[in-house]
Design a protein around this motif. Structure first.
Motif, PDB file in Angstrom:
ATOM      1  N   THR A 197      37.303  41.892  61.249  1.00 32.02           N
ATOM      2  CA  THR A 197      37.818  41.527  62.565  1.00 32.02           C
ATOM      3  C   THR A 197      39.052  40.632  62.448  1.00 32.02           C
ATOM      4  O   THR A 197      39.141  39.795  61.556  1.00 32.02           O
ATOM      5  CB  THR A 197      36.711  40.857  63.405  1.00 32.02           C
ATOM      6  N   LYS A 198      39.990  40.876  63.327  1.00 26.16           N
ATOM      7  CA  LYS A 198      41.246  40.130  63.321  1.00 26.16           C
ATOM      8  C   LYS A 198      41.670  39.895  64.770  1.00 26.16           C
ATOM      9  O   LYS A 198      41.688  40.841  65.547  1.00 26.16           O
ATOM     10  CB  LYS A 198      42.310  40.974  62.606  1.00 26.16           C
ATOM     11  N   ASN A 199      41.986  38.673  65.124  1.00 31.91           N
ATOM     12  CA  ASN A 199      42.369  38.335  66.497  1.00 31.91           C
ATOM     13  C   ASN A 199      41.326  38.803  67.512  1.00 31.91           C
ATOM     14  O   ASN A 199      41.662  39.214  68.614  1.00 31.91           O
ATOM     15  CB  ASN A 199      43.710  38.965  66.876  1.00 31.91           C
ATOM     16  N   GLY A 200      40.082  38.786  67.097  1.00 30.18           N
ATOM     17  CA  GLY A 200      39.025  39.211  68.011  1.00 30.18           C
ATOM     18  C   GLY A 200      38.976  40.713  68.201  1.00 30.18           C
ATOM     19  O   GLY A 200      38.242  41.208  69.050  1.00 30.18           O
ATOM     20  N   GLU A 216      38.592  46.246  63.268  1.00 22.35           N
ATOM     21  CA  GLU A 216      39.451  46.625  62.149  1.00 22.35           C
ATOM     22  C   GLU A 216      40.034  48.022  62.318  1.00 22.35           C
ATOM     23  O   GLU A 216      41.039  48.356  61.714  1.00 22.35           O
ATOM     24  CB  GLU A 216      38.690  46.534  60.826  1.00 22.35           C
ATOM     25  N   LYS A 247      43.598  47.885  67.008  1.00 24.09           N
ATOM     26  CA  LYS A 247      44.040  46.596  67.546  1.00 24.09           C
ATOM     27  C   LYS A 247      43.804  46.520  69.046  1.00 24.09           C
ATOM     28  O   LYS A 247      43.941  45.473  69.660  1.00 24.09           O
ATOM     29  CB  LYS A 247      45.521  46.398  67.244  1.00 24.09           C
ATOM     30  N   VAL A 286      32.384  39.611  68.331  1.00 25.87           N
ATOM     31  CA  VAL A 286      33.083  38.451  68.889  1.00 25.87           C
ATOM     32  C   VAL A 286      32.699  38.315  70.362  1.00 25.87           C
ATOM     33  O   VAL A 286      32.392  37.228  70.853  1.00 25.87           O
ATOM     34  CB  VAL A 286      34.609  38.601  68.699  1.00 25.87           C
ATOM     35  N   ASP A 334      40.100  34.361  62.113  1.00 25.51           N
ATOM     36  CA  ASP A 334      40.704  33.549  63.181  1.00 25.51           C
ATOM     37  C   ASP A 334      39.647  33.077  64.172  1.00 25.51           C
ATOM     38  O   ASP A 334      39.865  32.163  64.941  1.00 25.51           O
ATOM     39  CB  ASP A 334      41.848  34.304  63.880  1.00 25.51           C
ATOM     40  N   PHE A 335      38.502  33.720  64.167  1.00 30.50           N
ATOM     41  CA  PHE A 335      37.405  33.245  64.998  1.00 30.50           C
ATOM     42  C   PHE A 335      36.207  33.145  64.070  1.00 30.50           C
ATOM     43  O   PHE A 335      35.468  34.091  63.857  1.00 30.50           O
ATOM     44  CB  PHE A 335      37.178  34.237  66.133  1.00 30.50           C
ATOM     45  N   PRO A 350      31.391  33.216  64.539  1.00 29.95           N
ATOM     46  CA  PRO A 350      30.439  34.316  64.336  1.00 29.95           C
ATOM     47  C   PRO A 350      30.299  34.684  62.866  1.00 29.95           C
ATOM     48  O   PRO A 350      29.227  35.108  62.433  1.00 29.95           O
ATOM     49  CB  PRO A 350      31.034  35.488  65.122  1.00 29.95           C
ATOM     50  N   PRO A 378      41.858  45.503  56.882  1.00 38.20           N
ATOM     51  CA  PRO A 378      40.866  44.795  57.691  1.00 38.20           C
ATOM     52  C   PRO A 378      40.666  43.357  57.230  1.00 38.20           C
ATOM     53  O   PRO A 378      40.480  43.093  56.045  1.00 38.20           O
ATOM     54  CB  PRO A 378      39.584  45.614  57.473  1.00 38.20           C
ATOM     55  N   GLY A 379      40.747  42.459  58.188  1.00 41.54           N
ATOM     56  CA  GLY A 379      40.380  41.068  57.932  1.00 41.54           C
ATOM     57  C   GLY A 379      41.402  40.201  57.240  1.00 41.54           C
ATOM     58  O   GLY A 379      41.349  38.987  57.317  1.00 41.54           O
ATOM     59  N   ILE A 400      44.500  38.032  56.543  1.00 40.29           N
ATOM     60  CA  ILE A 400      45.521  37.336  57.316  1.00 40.29           C
ATOM     61  C   ILE A 400      46.371  36.514  56.341  1.00 40.29           C
ATOM     62  O   ILE A 400      45.962  35.461  55.868  1.00 40.29           O
ATOM     63  CB  ILE A 400      44.879  36.407  58.375  1.00 40.29           C
TER      64      ILE A 400
END
Lengths: 707, 226, 300
Positions: B165-168, B171, B174, B181, C165-166, C169, C231-232, C234
């Motif tokens: 997951t990225k920025n909520g 994958e 976008k 989340v 980033d979050f 969870p 994926p994932g 950053i």
């Protein structure tokens, strides 16, 4: 489709939802019009630039549209719901536009005599003329008796020429003569018995209300005091009464204003109006008051004369100032004199214009009621004498031209009933009248477009003579003004509730957020809020929603059929078919040049807003073998902002299909016109034409290579 | 609501090729709502197929149109006796259920699918449809804050987000929210995060064995392993 | 009692170094064997990836056996994407029977990112359930409740994503993995020491080992690509900027420099119990990185 399959349910509900039934509402303007004219229809036609068709609609509801076009008090505009958004549609000015541009003067009126019963009409005012017109249409021989030398009654002797040019009345009278009406001017009817003796089987008394009411104050008989109706009559008949240098008019109605403005045009430098209430209560037409003030009339409010004396060649008018007291039974606040507020004015002429009453020759033998008016049965217009009908100001007291026309028409039909021994039934319609205010939300979402006004003569040029003050709309302003009409009561309805899958598309696509879901979960499209854009109709996946008027439901399909037929007959194949917004583009003539300039092969389907062009409409021309299809909307001029969005959605969908079929998707295009640059669209269209031609060539080549 | 999508015309063209008279049969329920097979789409498809015929230079097909209230109930299909009497095939714009129901009703006629049945879902807004339910037969939305991780997580995992997951967002897209989340945020709002902290054991993926059947009457034969 | 050499090291205070290799697409194992030989004595364990990024390859268990054959210490990466619970259990039994006892339990990437996008994703279990299932097998029964004849024993690991980033969870899931019996964690690639420090403060309450994931990047473009597509991952702008300063053709050199610097700071500042170096198809550079970082994975 399945409604026709489920034959059982159709028997139960079929009658209620036959697809060809008109479910539209009578718009408030029409409901308020004494003639019940189909205003929404002719305004819509004007918006499309179809002036001749607009005039046709007007003529079908109004015997003398050119007269109303000049002087109608337009109660329709008071009822216009556009007022709630910004300001009412200029309906009367649009009618004048249609009358003048539609060639009303050229319209020939003809009538055949098919009935033996002669009818006499006493008085040639609007009521008499209208009655004669309709009786001639019904086939009766008609004679109009007019006491004055000229026809028209108040139209001629009451209304000043700067509001209603003499030529307009002349044209209508001439037309009536050509329809076979017999005219007897300079003939004052003194006895109705005589008319019956002469063989007339019915008489319509419409003698107007020409007698000025007395003010009931001391000195009223003095020389230099005259009544408004007399002044207007004299001026209209070509006399030039000498009124001195200072004129004061007493009264607050249209006659008072007309008298004052007439005085100005006679060269009187100082013209005052005395009115005993305030501006708010003034019964005269608002525009008239405004124009009078512009021209230099000085209106003194809350002032009334109490005494007139003649001294040293002057007329000394003693006045008292008033204040407004408690409202009376009709809700009008009564003026109350302020003690000790008396003052005196020195004038040369005092014109009394506080009201008029009919003046009935004693020999008529018909019953008179309050204010010397003739008593009639309001439904049949019959008087106490058999075969004698009455209408107009003589019955109502001073009223409006349009009311008199309506009375004349009613009289003609009731006289017909009487002569044919038919039971007089009022014309009733089951069509409901659109009532109800626009919701605040709807108002906010309707695009605001200020009212267009026709040009007025500059103030300095007005008072020199009796030239008409208001000029006719120019083409573009008229079209733009007509487009402001909200088209009350013709909106969308969920006609086939059994098809409705409650998908909520209508709720989601409506630019005005009109459809809603009630507590039971049923989707409702409130007719008083719907703006008739047709987007939900085109987006309903079940095709359960239709426009309330049958003609609008089939409009585009019919136009397409017409093209197919024309093409078949002329053996010419259209190269391009364009769905063009009939309002902005054709209406204002933006694109007219393109088609007139000999672009052969481009065929046009005029549409009333491109939001109504559905996906299958765009697909169909390809089946006819055209090389390209385009949709051209009016862009920024559209009544809403997202029309193009929906056009694009459908274009996208159809292009996908075209690609799958093997037709280049670029053969379908959408354009919008640029309000400020008509050329841009034309250039874009020309580019599109070229593009399609090259695609066409390419595919021919491909075919040849393959072969 | 069942969500479906129109099939590509080329594909439909191939399936109908052997037949002459074809009844294009819409359905007035789910596929009307999702704009794939209601009366409007039936008419549009009809026009498009005619155009395709014309383009191919062989006007050999004859198309008929009809839209039923619902294809997936036998009683609604009675009208087919008459409507499908003289056709060579039926092109059903109903979902997979509709196609099969019509096929059951018309034992001697080919019944061809005109749409792809996509999923069980709902409209996010006009013209946008999202899957919401896998019809797994074992609803546990109470444990996931009313958000179904089986359908809304690309992997359908049950014990929290994966590390993709990225920025909520998920994958794989976008544009798509990460279901976990969303679940976390919703539980946090409701002060029920302990629900997510509990171990979620492997699911029973055969809550109703296939072929699935649900019974609400007695003395009927059950499905699957019954 | 330790089940493997790596398990033993996990119980020591040694700074652990692991890396990973991807099996071949095809049957030619020469390259992977070369990589194994090159790495086996420089790191504490070698992960063999399981169709990483959902790209079909030679199987993970096959790779692990090769590592074993060459005398290395393999970690079997095992995802839930391709096997249902029957296949997963069977493979674990097989792995144990062949001496492959280190298992990294993963959910697995979505098939949508791989080279068989039309494959049916399985995900019968998720990573937490997989961990529990492995522990269940150790207890002598399978998921169906049936008794096993011969019982396996594993050293289990899993992953965590401290730089998400979050992150909350992710931490919930981390807790669940710990509870499910994960002994060590390899983190998703990390770049920011501060984030790692914060995560370690949180993770230190559990008796687990954390190996910081180190991703080596060859250029700023690659970093941006990973930000957008992997994926994932950053990658912070500062790292991208630093990569961008590299002279032409020296990008990889820069990447190695950055990775080595990070490993040094992990070790010196105790930001994790070790590192897991991911060279993303560039396994040959792993020794260079370790050399530059002045660390070694041999703690015999």
């Amino acid at each position: 489709m399945y409604s026709s399959l489920n034959s059982k349910s159709q028997d139960v509900n079929g009658a209620a939802r036959r697809p060809h039934t008109d479910h539209s509402f009578i718009p408030p303007c029409q409901a308020k019009c004494p003639l019940q004219m189909d205003i929404r229809e002719y305004v819509d036609l004007a918006a499309q630039g179809k002036v001749m068709e607009a005039l046709q609609v007007i003529r079908s509801g109004n015997p003398f549209p050119s007269i109303c076009a000049h002087v109608c008090t337009h109660p329709c505009e008071e009822a216009c719901r556009r007022t709630q958004v910004d300001s009412p549609v200029s309906i009367r000015a649009l009618k004048r536009f249609a009358v003048e541009f539609g060639g009303d003067r050229m319209v020939l009126a003809e009538a055949e005599t098919t009935r033996p019963e002669k009818v006499a009409i006493v008085g040639s005012g609007p009521g008499g003329l209208a009655c004669a017109y309709y009786l001639r249409k019904l086939g009766y021989p008609v004679t109009i008796f007019e006491a004055h030398a000229e026809m028209g009654g108040m139209l001629r002797v009451g209304i000043p020429q700067y509001r209603l040019p003499r030529a307009v009345v002349d044209t209508e009278v001439q037309r009536l003569i050509s329809m076979g009406a017999e005219i007897r001017t300079n003939t004052r009817v003194m006895s109705l018995d005589l008319l019956f003796d002469m063989g007339y089987k019915a008489v319509f008394v419409t003698i107007g209300a020409h007698q000025g009411l007395r003010m009931g104050i001391e000195g009223e008989e003095s020389p230099g005091v005259l009544d408004g109706a007399t002044l207007l009559r004299e001026v209209n008949l070509g006399l030039k009464p000498s009124l001195g240098q200072r004129v004061v008019v007493v009264g607050g109605g249209n006659v008072a204003i007309d008298a004052a403005r007439t005085a100005l045009r006679l060269g009187i430098p100082s013209v005052d109006i005395l009115y005993r209430r305030s501006r708010k209560e003034m019964p005269a037409d608002e525009t008239e008051i405004k124009e009078a003030l512009e021209e230099g009339v000085n209106i003194q409010y809350l002032v009334a004369p109490v005494n007139i004396k003649r001294a040293n060649g002057d007329l000394c008018v003693t006045c008292v100032r008033m204040e407004l007291g408690e409202p009376d039974a009709r809700g009008r606040r009564q003026p109350v004199p302020i003690e000790g507020s008396e003052f005196t004015m020195k004038v040369d002429t005092l014109v009394s214009a506080i009201g008029q009453a009919p003046q009935m020759p004693g020999g008529f033998g018909i019953r008179i009621g309050r204010g010397s008016t003739i008593q009639v049965d309001p439904l049949t217009l019959t008087t106490n004498r058999l075969g004698v009908f009455a209408g107009g100001d003589a019955v109502t007291g001073p009223a409006t031209v349009v009311e008199a026309l309506a009375a004349g028409r009613q009289a003609a039909h009731r006289i017909d009933d009487y002569l044919q021994h038919k039971y007089p039934r009022p014309v009733s319609t089951n069509q409901p009248v659109m009532t109800g205010e626009l919701d605040q939300q709807t108002i906010e979402l309707v695009r605001k477009i200020g009212r267009f006004e026709p040009l007025y003569l500059p103030v300095e040029d007005r008072t020199r003579d009796f030239k008409p003050v208001e000029s006719v709309f120019d083409w573009e302003s008229a079209v733009n003004e007509a487009r402001r009409c909200l088209r009350c009561g013709v909106g969308a309805e969920i006609l086939f509730q059994d098809k409705c899958a409650s998908c909520l598309n209508c709720v989601r696509v409506c630019p005005y957020h009109v459809p809603y879901i009630d507590m039971a979960g049923t989707i409702i499209i409130p007719p008083d809020q719907c703006q008739a854009c047709g987007i939900c109709v085109a987006e309903c996946p079940a095709r359960a929603i239709v426009m309330r008027k049958p003609r609008e439901r089939r409009h585009i399909a019919d136009e397409l059929d017409h093209i197919v037929k024309t093409a078949a007959q002329s053996k010419a194949r259209p190269l391009l078919i364009g769905f063009l917004c009939q309002y902005g583009l054709f209406g204002t003539g933006t694109l007219a040049g393109l088609w007139r300039s000999g672009k052969a092969g481009i065929w046009i389907v005029p549409v009333l807003c491109t939001s109504k062009v559905e996906a299958h409409h765009m697909l169909r021309p390809f089946e006819m073998g055209v090389e390209g299809v385009f949709v051209a909307g009016c862009g920024e001029q559209c009544s809403r902002e997202n029309t193009d969005h929906w056009v694009q959605q459908r274009i996208h969908k159809v292009r996908k299909l075209l690609a799958q079929i093997g037709i280049e998707p670029e053969r379908l295009q959408a354009f919008v016109s640029d309000k400020n640059d008509g050329r841009r669209l034309r250039e874009e269209l020309e580019r599109f034409t070229e593009q399609v031609s090259s695609l066409c060539l390419a595919s021919i080549l491909k075919q040849e290579v393959r072969n | 609501m069942i969500v479906a999508e129109a099939k590509n015309l080329t594909e439909i063209g191939k399936t109908i090729a052997p037949y002459g008279r074809i009844l294009v049969l819409g359905c007035g329920t789910c596929v009307t709502v999702c704009g794939a097979g209601g009366e409007r789409e039936v008419a549009l498809l009809h026009d498009a197929l005619r155009l395709m015929d014309m383009k191919a230079g062989n006007g050999k097909h004859v198309f008929l149109e009809c839209t039923l209230k619902r294809q997936c109930d036998p009683e609604f299909l009675d009208v087919l006796e008459e409507k499908a009497a003289n056709v060579d095939a039926v092109l059903s714009l109903g979902c997979g259920i509709g196609v099969q129901a019509v096929a059951e009703r018309l034992p001697d006629l080919p019944v061809l699918p005109g749409v792809n049945t996509s999923f069980l879902g709902m409209a996010k807004e006009w013209g946008v449809w999202d899957e919401r339910c896998a019809a797994c037969g074992d609803c546990r939305l109470d444990e996931t804050a009313g958000i179904c991780p089986i359908t809304r997580c690309t992997k359908g995992i049950l014990n929290g987000p994966c590390a993709g997951t990225k920025n909520g967002r998920c994958e794989v897209s976008k544009e798509m929210d990460c279901a976990w989340v969303l679940i976390y945020q919703r539980l946090e709002n409701m002060r029920q995060l302990e629900t997510m902290r509990r171990y979620y054991p492997p699911r029973n993926f055969r809550a109703i064995p296939r072929p699935k059947r649900v019974l609400s009457k007695i003395n009927a034969a059950g499905g699957g392993h019954e | 009692m330790s089940v493997s050499l790596f398990d033993e090291k996990l119980n020591s205070d040694a700074f652990l170094i692991t890396t990973e290799i991807g099996p071949p697409k095809g049957t030619d194992t020469s390259e992977i064997l070369h990589d194994i030989d090159m790495l086996k004595d420089k790191v504490d364990a070698i992960n063999v990836t399981d169709h990483q990024s959902s790209v079909m390859r030679y199987p993970s268990i096959g790779g692990c056996l090769l590592v074993k054959e060459r005398g290395g210490e393999p970690v079997l990466q095992m995802t839930c994407r391709d096997r249902n619970r029957l296949a997963l259990q069977a493979e674990l039994l097989f792995a144990y029977s062949r001496g492959v006892c280190n298992v990294l339990c993963l959910t697995g990437d979505s098939v949508d990112v791989g080279d068989h996008k039309e494959a049916k994703p399985v995900f019968d279990l998720d990573s937490v359930q997989l961990l529990r299932m492995a522990r269940l097998l150790e207890g002598g029964t399978d998921m169906g409740g049936n008794e096993l004849k011969g019982v396996p024993k594993f050293c289990l690991g899993s992953t965590v994503h401290p730089e998400a980033d979050f992150v909350e969870p992710q931490l919930v899931k981390f807790d669940k993995k710990v509870a499910a019996g994960s002994q060590f964690f390899q983190t998703q690639g990390v770049f920011d020491p501060a984030t790692l420090r914060r995560f370690m403060q949180y993770a230190s309450q559990f008796n687990v080992k954390i190996l910081a994931g180190i991703i080596v990047m060859a250029s700023a473009r690659m970093a941006k690509y990973m930000n957008d597509n992997v994926p994932g991952i950053i990658v912070p702008q500062a790292v991208i900027d630093e990569l961008a300063t590299a002279e032409k053709g020296k990008g990889l050199q820069k990447g190695i420099e950055i990775a080595a610097r990070f490993i040094r700071s992990v070790k010196e500042e105790n930001l994790a119990h070790g590192v897991h170096v991911m060279a993303v198809g560039n396994e040959r550079i792993v020794p260079d990185i370790l050399e530059a970082a002045e660390v070694s994975g041999i703690h015999a």
